[in-house]
Design a protein around this motif. Structure first.
Motif, mmCIF file in Angstrom:
data_model
loop_
_atom_site.group_PDB
_atom_site.id
_atom_site.type_symbol
_atom_site.label_atom_id
_atom_site.label_comp_id
_atom_site.label_asym_id
_atom_site.label_seq_id
_atom_site.Cartn_x
_atom_site.Cartn_y
_atom_site.Cartn_z
ATOM 1 N N LEU A 95 0.830 -1.214 0.000
ATOM 2 C CA LEU A 95 0.000 0.000 0.000
ATOM 3 C C LEU A 95 0.863 1.262 0.000
ATOM 4 N N ALA A 99 1.248 4.165 -2.839
ATOM 5 C CA ALA A 99 1.014 5.568 -2.519
ATOM 6 C C ALA A 99 2.228 6.415 -2.896
ATOM 7 N N LEU A 117 -9.424 10.634 -5.933
ATOM 8 C CA LEU A 117 -9.292 9.220 -5.554
ATOM 9 C C LEU A 117 -7.842 8.873 -5.236
ATOM 10 N N GLN A 118 -6.911 9.417 -6.009
ATOM 11 C CA GLN A 118 -5.495 9.186 -5.709
ATOM 12 C C GLN A 118 -5.130 9.784 -4.358
ATOM 13 N N PHE A 121 -6.584 7.565 -1.644
ATOM 14 C CA PHE A 121 -5.822 6.324 -1.508
ATOM 15 C C PHE A 121 -4.500 6.582 -0.780
ATOM 16 N N CYS A 122 -3.802 7.633 -1.171
ATOM 17 C CA CYS A 122 -2.527 7.960 -0.529
ATOM 18 C C CYS A 122 -2.712 8.237 0.962
ATOM 19 N N LEU A 124 -5.198 7.174 2.877
ATOM 20 C CA LEU A 124 -5.563 5.908 3.518
ATOM 21 C C LEU A 124 -4.334 5.026 3.721
ATOM 22 N N ALA A 125 -3.461 4.958 2.716
ATOM 23 C CA ALA A 125 -2.248 4.143 2.835
ATOM 24 C C ALA A 125 -1.365 4.653 3.972
#
Length: 181
Positions: A95, A99, A117-118, A121-122, A124-125
């Motif tokens: 993950l 990221a 969204l990127q 995700f980053c 969240l990672a």
């Protein structure tokens, strides 16, 4: 939430630090995992040897093997948690690597969009990485202490019984000595 230069730069700088801490943690756990599986292998070899003979094992043989394999049986739970720890580290590592890659690609791109969204995700990672770096060692400590706590708690009751029996024996001995004089 959107991708910005400050956000992507932060991701690109923080993700490798979390990966480094994870690598150190895994390195510290690797020897414990190897040792745990070595003990499990020893136990299995003893049991295999016991049942390799054509005749059924005697009670004394079973007790001897049980005495030799008691500690590895107690550490089997700890070994399972170590294996789960390493697998979770692999997931967190992937993950964070993704990221990091997304942030670097975004920073290197000529057309930088907001890419929510990127960015999500980053973020969240990183949150998962921070949580893992903090919680995984704590969980390992709790498992180690809990495993030993079972031994200590069961030992306390035997220790109390031992002292009670010793006290009874001492009183009986004193009474016998008093009758002889």
């Amino acid at each position: 939430m959107k991708m910005s230069e400050a956000f992507a730069t932060t991701i690109a700088g923080v993700a490798p630090v979390i990966l480094l801490v994870a690598a150190v943690e895994i390195g510290n756990r690797k020897e414990a995992l190897r040792e745990g599986y070595h003990l499990i292998g020893q136990r299995q070899r003893l049991i295999d040897e016991l049942y390799a003979a054509p005749e059924a094992p005697t009670g004394l043989q079973l007790q001897a093997v049980a005495a030799q394999t008691d500690q590895p049986m107690q550490s089997a739970t700890r070994d399972l948690f170590i294996a789960l720890y390493v697998m979770s580290a692999l997931i967190v590592g992937v993950l964070l690597l993704l990221a990091e890659s997304l942030a670097l690609v975004w920073l290197a791109g000529s057309q930088r969009g907001s890419h929510p969204l990127q960015a999500a995700f980053c973020l969240l990672a990183l949150v998962i990485g921070f949580a893992w770096v903090m919680l995984a060692p704590m969980l390992g400590l709790v498992v180690a202490v809990a495993d030993d706590a079972v031994v200590v708690i069961s030992g306390v009751s035997r220790l109390r019984r031992f002292y009670r029996d010793l006290d009874t024996h001492d009183r009986q001995q004193q009474a016998a000595d008093g009758e002889q004089t």
